[in-house]
Design a protein around this motif. Sequence first.
Motif, mmCIF file in Angstrom:
data_model
loop_
_atom_site.group_PDB
_atom_site.id
_atom_site.type_symbol
_atom_site.label_atom_id
_atom_site.label_comp_id
_atom_site.label_asym_id
_atom_site.label_seq_id
_atom_site.Cartn_x
_atom_site.Cartn_y
_atom_site.Cartn_z
ATOM 1 N N MET A 143 0.844 -1.176 0.000
ATOM 2 C CA MET A 143 0.000 0.000 0.000
ATOM 3 C C MET A 143 0.884 1.231 0.000
ATOM 4 S SD MET A 143 -3.059 0.826 2.581
ATOM 5 C CE MET A 143 -3.191 2.452 3.214
ATOM 6 N N SER A 144 0.450 2.257 -0.681
ATOM 7 C CA SER A 144 1.226 3.480 -0.795
ATOM 8 C C SER A 144 0.344 4.665 -0.427
ATOM 9 C CB SER A 144 1.735 3.627 -2.231
ATOM 10 O OG SER A 144 2.426 4.841 -2.368
ATOM 11 N N THR A 145 0.925 5.621 0.272
ATOM 12 C CA THR A 145 0.218 6.836 0.663
ATOM 13 C C THR A 145 1.059 8.025 0.256
ATOM 14 O OG1 THR A 145 -0.746 5.718 2.571
ATOM 15 C CG2 THR A 145 -0.722 8.110 2.620
ATOM 16 N N SER A 146 0.416 9.041 -0.230
ATOM 17 C CA SER A 146 1.123 10.278 -0.579
ATOM 18 C C SER A 146 0.913 11.297 0.512
ATOM 19 C CB SER A 146 0.576 10.846 -1.893
ATOM 20 O OG SER A 146 0.822 9.962 -2.950
ATOM 21 N N ILE A 147 1.954 12.070 0.783
ATOM 22 C CA ILE A 147 1.823 13.184 1.724
ATOM 23 C C ILE A 147 2.325 14.436 1.025
ATOM 24 C CG2 ILE A 147 2.010 11.765 3.800
ATOM 25 C CD1 ILE A 147 4.915 12.678 4.042
ATOM 26 N N ARG A 148 1.714 15.553 1.348
ATOM 27 C CA ARG A 148 2.115 16.821 0.746
ATOM 28 C C ARG A 148 3.002 17.568 1.723
ATOM 29 N NH1 ARG A 148 -1.795 18.638 -3.457
ATOM 30 N NH2 ARG A 148 -0.937 20.693 -3.049
ATOM 31 N N VAL A 149 4.098 18.090 1.215
ATOM 32 C CA VAL A 149 4.989 18.924 2.009
ATOM 33 C C VAL A 149 5.362 20.132 1.172
ATOM 34 C CG1 VAL A 149 5.925 17.001 3.376
ATOM 35 C CG2 VAL A 149 7.075 17.688 1.282
ATOM 36 N N SER A 150 5.727 21.209 1.843
ATOM 37 C CA SER A 150 6.134 22.413 1.124
ATOM 38 C C SER A 150 7.479 22.173 0.435
ATOM 39 C CB SER A 150 6.248 23.593 2.089
ATOM 40 O OG SER A 150 7.355 23.403 2.958
ATOM 41 N N LYS B 263 18.601 13.206 3.698
ATOM 42 C CA LYS B 263 18.482 11.895 3.059
ATOM 43 C C LYS B 263 19.848 11.398 2.617
ATOM 44 C CE LYS B 263 16.028 10.071 -0.954
ATOM 45 N NZ LYS B 263 17.256 9.884 -1.706
ATOM 46 N N LYS B 264 20.130 10.135 2.931
ATOM 47 C CA LYS B 264 21.365 9.500 2.469
ATOM 48 C C LYS B 264 21.225 9.177 0.987
ATOM 49 C CE LYS B 264 22.226 7.507 6.989
ATOM 50 N NZ LYS B 264 22.254 6.285 7.790
ATOM 51 N N GLU B 265 22.343 9.103 0.295
ATOM 52 C CA GLU B 265 22.337 8.927 -1.156
ATOM 53 C C GLU B 265 21.549 7.695 -1.614
ATOM 54 O OE1 GLU B 265 25.599 8.306 -4.656
ATOM 55 O OE2 GLU B 265 26.071 9.737 -3.056
ATOM 56 N N ASP B 266 21.697 6.594 -0.889
ATOM 57 C CA ASP B 266 21.041 5.346 -1.298
ATOM 58 C C ASP B 266 19.737 5.086 -0.549
ATOM 59 O OD1 ASP B 266 22.201 4.927 1.160
ATOM 60 O OD2 ASP B 266 22.879 2.905 0.720
ATOM 61 N N GLU B 267 19.175 6.122 0.069
ATOM 62 C CA GLU B 267 18.002 5.979 0.926
ATOM 63 C C GLU B 267 16.755 6.514 0.226
ATOM 64 O OE1 GLU B 267 17.623 6.719 5.655
ATOM 65 O OE2 GLU B 267 18.264 8.459 4.500
ATOM 66 N N THR B 268 15.648 5.807 0.360
ATOM 67 C CA THR B 268 14.379 6.315 -0.159
ATOM 68 C C THR B 268 13.793 7.300 0.865
ATOM 69 O OG1 THR B 268 13.028 4.620 0.909
ATOM 70 C CG2 THR B 268 13.923 4.084 -1.289
ATOM 71 N N PHE B 269 12.823 8.083 0.437
ATOM 72 C CA PHE B 269 12.175 8.993 1.380
ATOM 73 C C PHE B 269 11.473 8.204 2.482
ATOM 74 C CE2 PHE B 269 12.748 12.287 -1.846
ATOM 75 C CZ PHE B 269 13.175 13.326 -1.033
ATOM 76 N N ASP B 270 10.911 7.063 2.136
ATOM 77 C CA ASP B 270 10.267 6.226 3.145
ATOM 78 C C ASP B 270 11.284 5.789 4.202
ATOM 79 O OD1 ASP B 270 7.848 4.717 4.053
ATOM 80 O OD2 ASP B 270 9.196 3.022 3.707
#
Length: 65
Positions: free
Chosen positions: A1-8, A19-26
């Motif tokens: 399941m995937s959820t989107s969040i809004r950020v400025s 964020k680390k280079e090999d890291e996803t936002f999750d």
Amino acid sequence: MSTSIRVSDGTKRMLESLKKEDETFDELLERLVQSEQPIAIGAWSEEDADRARAAVKRSRESFKQ
């Protein structure tokens, strides 16, 4: 399941800087959430709390002079 969040745009830039280079936002968000430790209520002994109160009182009194 995937959820989107809004950020400025500013928030996204701040997150990208963490964020680390090999890291996803999750993975980044999970790491940030896990690194936050809840405040332990009653973490100080009564003696430590009394010393802290006395130090705050002395500090406040020193500014009154």
